[in-house]
Design a protein around this motif. Structure first.
Motif, short mmCIF file in Angstrom:
data_model
loop_
_atom_site.label_atom_id
_atom_site.label_comp_id
_atom_site.label_asym_id
_atom_site.label_seq_id
_atom_site.Cartn_x
_atom_site.Cartn_y
_atom_site.Cartn_z
N ASN A 1 -4.37 15.96 5.84
CA ASN A 1 -4.00 17.31 5.41
C ASN A 1 -2.83 17.30 4.43
O ASN A 1 -1.97 18.19 4.44
CB ASN A 1 -3.66 18.18 6.62
CG ASN A 1 -4.85 18.36 7.57
OD1 ASN A 1 -5.98 18.53 7.11
ND2 ASN A 1 -4.60 18.27 8.86
N GLN A 2 -2.81 16.27 3.58
CA GLN A 2 -1.80 16.16 2.53
C GLN A 2 -2.50 15.86 1.21
O GLN A 2 -3.55 15.20 1.17
CB GLN A 2 -0.81 15.03 2.84
CG GLN A 2 0.08 15.27 4.04
CD GLN A 2 1.25 16.17 3.71
OE1 GLN A 2 1.88 16.04 2.66
NE2 GLN A 2 1.57 17.09 4.62
N GLU A 3 -1.93 16.37 0.14
CA GLU A 3 -2.42 16.04 -1.20
C GLU A 3 -1.45 15.03 -1.81
O GLU A 3 -0.24 15.26 -1.89
CB GLU A 3 -2.49 17.27 -2.09
CG GLU A 3 -3.01 16.95 -3.49
CD GLU A 3 -2.93 18.14 -4.43
OE1 GLU A 3 -3.83 18.27 -5.28
OE2 GLU A 3 -1.97 18.93 -4.31
N TYR B 1 0.85 -1.19 0.00
CA TYR B 1 0.00 0.00 0.00
C TYR B 1 0.88 1.24 0.00
O TYR B 1 2.10 1.16 0.19
CB TYR B 1 -0.92 0.02 1.23
CG TYR B 1 -0.18 0.07 2.55
CD1 TYR B 1 0.15 1.29 3.14
CD2 TYR B 1 0.20 -1.10 3.19
CE1 TYR B 1 0.85 1.34 4.34
CE2 TYR B 1 0.90 -1.05 4.40
CZ TYR B 1 1.22 0.16 4.97
OH TYR B 1 1.91 0.21 6.15
N PHE B 2 0.28 2.39 -0.22
CA PHE B 2 0.96 3.65 0.03
C PHE B 2 0.04 4.50 0.90
O PHE B 2 -1.18 4.31 0.92
CB PHE B 2 1.34 4.38 -1.26
CG PHE B 2 0.18 4.83 -2.10
CD1 PHE B 2 -0.44 6.06 -1.89
CD2 PHE B 2 -0.30 4.03 -3.13
CE1 PHE B 2 -1.50 6.48 -2.66
CE2 PHE B 2 -1.36 4.43 -3.93
CZ PHE B 2 -1.96 5.66 -3.69
N ARG B 3 0.63 5.41 1.63
CA ARG B 3 -0.15 6.20 2.59
C ARG B 3 -0.62 7.52 1.98
O ARG B 3 0.07 8.11 1.14
CB ARG B 3 0.68 6.49 3.84
CG ARG B 3 0.94 5.25 4.69
CD ARG B 3 1.49 5.65 6.04
NE ARG B 3 1.74 4.50 6.91
CZ ARG B 3 0.82 3.92 7.66
NH1 ARG B 3 -0.41 4.40 7.68
NH2 ARG B 3 1.12 2.88 8.43
N ALA B 4 -1.79 7.92 2.46
CA ALA B 4 -2.33 9.24 2.15
C ALA B 4 -2.55 9.94 3.50
O ALA B 4 -3.62 9.79 4.11
CB ALA B 4 -3.62 9.14 1.36
N GLN C 1 3.74 14.14 -2.80
CA GLN C 1 2.85 14.68 -1.78
C GLN C 1 3.22 16.12 -1.48
O GLN C 1 4.38 16.53 -1.65
CB GLN C 1 2.92 13.85 -0.48
CG GLN C 1 2.34 12.46 -0.61
CD GLN C 1 2.44 11.68 0.68
OE1 GLN C 1 3.16 12.07 1.60
NE2 GLN C 1 1.72 10.57 0.77
N ALA C 2 2.22 16.86 -1.07
CA ALA C 2 2.43 18.25 -0.67
C ALA C 2 1.41 18.60 0.41
O ALA C 2 0.39 17.92 0.57
CB ALA C 2 2.27 19.18 -1.88
N GLU C 3 1.70 19.64 1.15
CA GLU C 3 0.77 20.07 2.19
C GLU C 3 -0.54 20.53 1.58
O GLU C 3 -0.56 21.28 0.59
CB GLU C 3 1.39 21.21 3.01
CG GLU C 3 0.50 21.66 4.17
CD GLU C 3 1.12 22.79 4.97
OE1 GLU C 3 0.46 23.29 5.89
OE2 GLU C 3 2.27 23.17 4.64
N VAL D 1 -6.56 12.73 -2.79
CA VAL D 1 -5.84 11.69 -3.54
C VAL D 1 -6.29 11.76 -5.00
O VAL D 1 -7.48 11.69 -5.29
CB VAL D 1 -6.11 10.28 -2.98
CG1 VAL D 1 -5.32 9.24 -3.77
CG2 VAL D 1 -5.76 10.20 -1.51
N THR D 2 -5.33 11.92 -5.90
CA THR D 2 -5.61 11.98 -7.33
C THR D 2 -4.79 10.90 -8.04
O THR D 2 -3.58 10.83 -7.87
CB THR D 2 -5.25 13.37 -7.91
OG1 THR D 2 -5.99 14.37 -7.20
CG2 THR D 2 -5.59 13.44 -9.38
#
Length: 542
Positions: free
Chosen positions: A302-304, A296-299, A434-436, A461-462
């Motif tokens: 408050n992160q894009e 998996y990867f994390r999201a 990822q970015a804030e 998440v896009t």
């Protein structure tokens, strides 16, 4: 001398003489190099021995090299190469996307941290609280709570869904193909090792599971049937953009999936799932069950997260269909039928094998594993056993790979998984950035209404395909029967001057020519040698 007198008869030649004459005739006409020097009557013994040694040495080298070629053909018959042309992304489905929240309970329904701390410090907790603690521990970190009953009922799964943050609270907004869509039409609740998760673009459970599987509730049931899509054959030619599983018509953000996820600060629990809060996201094949704990990867909150998807597809040529699956190292869809799944993939096979092993090892299976209605489900008291079963299965498989003795290999008491890759496989790799995500700053700047977002944490998440086309890998024959025969012919020609007509020539001299000579001249003249036929001293007077 009288006319009716007969010529003096000579003694008939013996078998050795006949054979020698016949071999001399063959050697004089043979196309194999060096044979004629052995059969020539004028050659000395030394010359014949020299040529015999040379021919035997060449024959040895030829046979040795052919054996090496055969061993290579048997051990490495398959070569993986790139396809001749790239594959457009609309020929494959968009990946199934499974999203799992790290928050397993709403604190207003059940405060796991409070009950767990009271239990660990020996303070009294009610019977109801203890029962809920055991249930929630199934989806928390496996080392937290290992005591309790051995089995659970299906009410436990309903309880996990009841105390978890509801679907409408988690999904704030969804976009597909750059159009806002109802999230409930895109995502379906499903069961995984992480509890209740939500999956996009996955096959309905009636097309994924066999009739053997009993699945309580409406999990993974969205009633959208696939449009005759299969992994090996792809989409039918008459299906348009509305096919299912859904596919992207292009690359880039405008042709992908965007979701805005929400969790409230008051519901975050740092005991159950540890210090990292937010969501787990897994990309997988639409016909595969999600194994969120494995990959998996994390999201984070408050992160894009921007996810550029790169498909990796492997196909197999029809020329390998006649090979044994273990020689080509893959199964075609019709060659391996699983008990629980209608579609064979390597991951589905591994899940089924782990389920069977866990049932034998612990006497029950985890709630998320496929099972029939009579199979017992493991409770928190069996958490350690379930973990040990997965480790034991992995160690057994590793030992079997390095063990050549069949008796020792079968001493583990379970059947090997034998989960080869599917001959047509599809995986999705990703490049993440990822970015804030300062969404609240935008609301403050525009003086927008914070209704429903007070105390919330949003995550964006896009996901989209990175390129319009990708290169497919393909299994092909490295050495087919024709290639092996050509190599053998080349080696025989190199060392012996041997050809197919040389075989015909040997067969001719041993069968047809010999039979004709015996019929025409009798058993004493089987060679048919011109020298013998011209010598009338061997001919009887009538």
């Amino acid at each position: 001398m009288p006319e009716n007198s007969t010529k003096k008869r000579k003694k008939y030649p013996g078998c050795v003489k006949n054979f020698s004459d016949y071999f001399s005739e063959y050697s004089g006409n043979s196309s194999i190099h060096g044979i004629k020097y052995i059969g020539e009557k004028k050659r000395t013994i030394i010359e014949k021995l020299w040529w015999s040694v040379a021919i035997l040495a060449s024959l040895y080298l030829c046979i040795f090299t052919i054996i090496k070629t055969y061993q290579k053909w048997q051990s490495s018959p398959v070569i993986v190469s790139f396809a001749r042309s790239p594959t457009p992304v609309w020929n494959i489905p968009f990946p199934a996307v499974t999203i799992c929240s790290e928050t397993k309970t709403k604190q207003s329904i059940f405060n796991y941290t409070d009950v767990y701390n009271r239990y660990e410090h020996g303070k009294n907790i009610s019977t109801e609280e203890n029962a809920m603690l055991e249930r929630i521990s199934l989806v928390c970190d496996s080392h937290l709570h290992l005591s309790g009953n051995d089995t659970i009922d299906y009410e436990t799964i309903d309880f996990l869904a009841k105390v978890a943050p509801p679907f409408d609270e988690i999904f704030y907004e969804c976009k597909w193909m750059n159009q806002i869509r109802n999230c409930s039409q895109l995502f379906t609740p499903t069961l995984s090792e992480d509890g209740i998760c939500f999956t996009f673009n996955m096959l309905d459970r009636e097309e994924l599971y066999t009739n053997t599987v009993f699945l309580n509730g409406e999990y993974l049931h969205h009633e959208t049937k696939s449009t005759n899509w299969t992994l090996e054959d792809g989409y039918p030619p008459n299906v348009g953009k509305d096919a299912y599983p859904m596919r992207a018509i292009s690359a880039g953000q405008g042709a992908g999936l965007s979701v805005l996820l929400r969790l409230y600060e008051k519901d975050l629990d740092y005991v159950c799932r540890g210090p990292v809060q937010g969501f787990k996201v897994l990309l997988h094949h639409p016909a595969e069950v999600p194994r969120v704990s494995q990959q998996y990867f994390r999201a984070p909150l408050n992160q894009e997260s921007i996810v550029a998807i790169k498909p990796d597809m492997m196909t197999t040529s029809d020329g390998l269909k006649d090979y044994h699956p273990h020689r080509r190292q893959c199964y075609f869809e019709h060659e391996r039928q699983l008990r629980f799944y209608q579609v064979y993939t390597q991951k589905n096979c591994e899940v089924e094998c782990l389920t069977n092993y866990t049932l034998d090892y612990c006497g029950c299976v985890s709630y998320h594993m496929p099972h029939d209605e009579n199979t017992k489900l493991c409770s928190s008291g069996k958490t350690l056993c379930v973990y040990q079963a997965s480790v034991s299965l992995l160690m057994d498989d590793i030992n079997n790979k390095f063990t050549t003795d069949a008796q020792e290999r079968n001493s583990t008491g379970h059947q090997e998984c034998d989960c080869l890759q599917a001959c047509t496989s599809l995986t999705y790799n990703s490049e993440n950035s990822q970015a804030e995500f300062a969404w609240y700053k935008v609301f403050e700047a525009t003086k927008a209404n914070f209704q429903g977002l007070t105390g919330a944490n949003l995550t964006s998440v896009t996901l989209f395909f990175k390129e319009m086309q990708f290169i497919t890998s393909e299994r092909n024959e490295l050495y087919g029967p024709t290639d092996f025969l050509a190599n053998c012919g080349g080696l025989l020609g190199l060392f012996m001057g041997f050809s197919f007509l040389s075989v015909i020539e040997i067969v001719y001299f041993l069968s047809l020519r010999l039979a004709c000579n015996l019929k025409k001249y009798g058993r004493h003249y089987w060679s048919g040698s011109p020298e013998l036929l011209e010598d009338d001293s061997y001919v009887h007077n009538a």
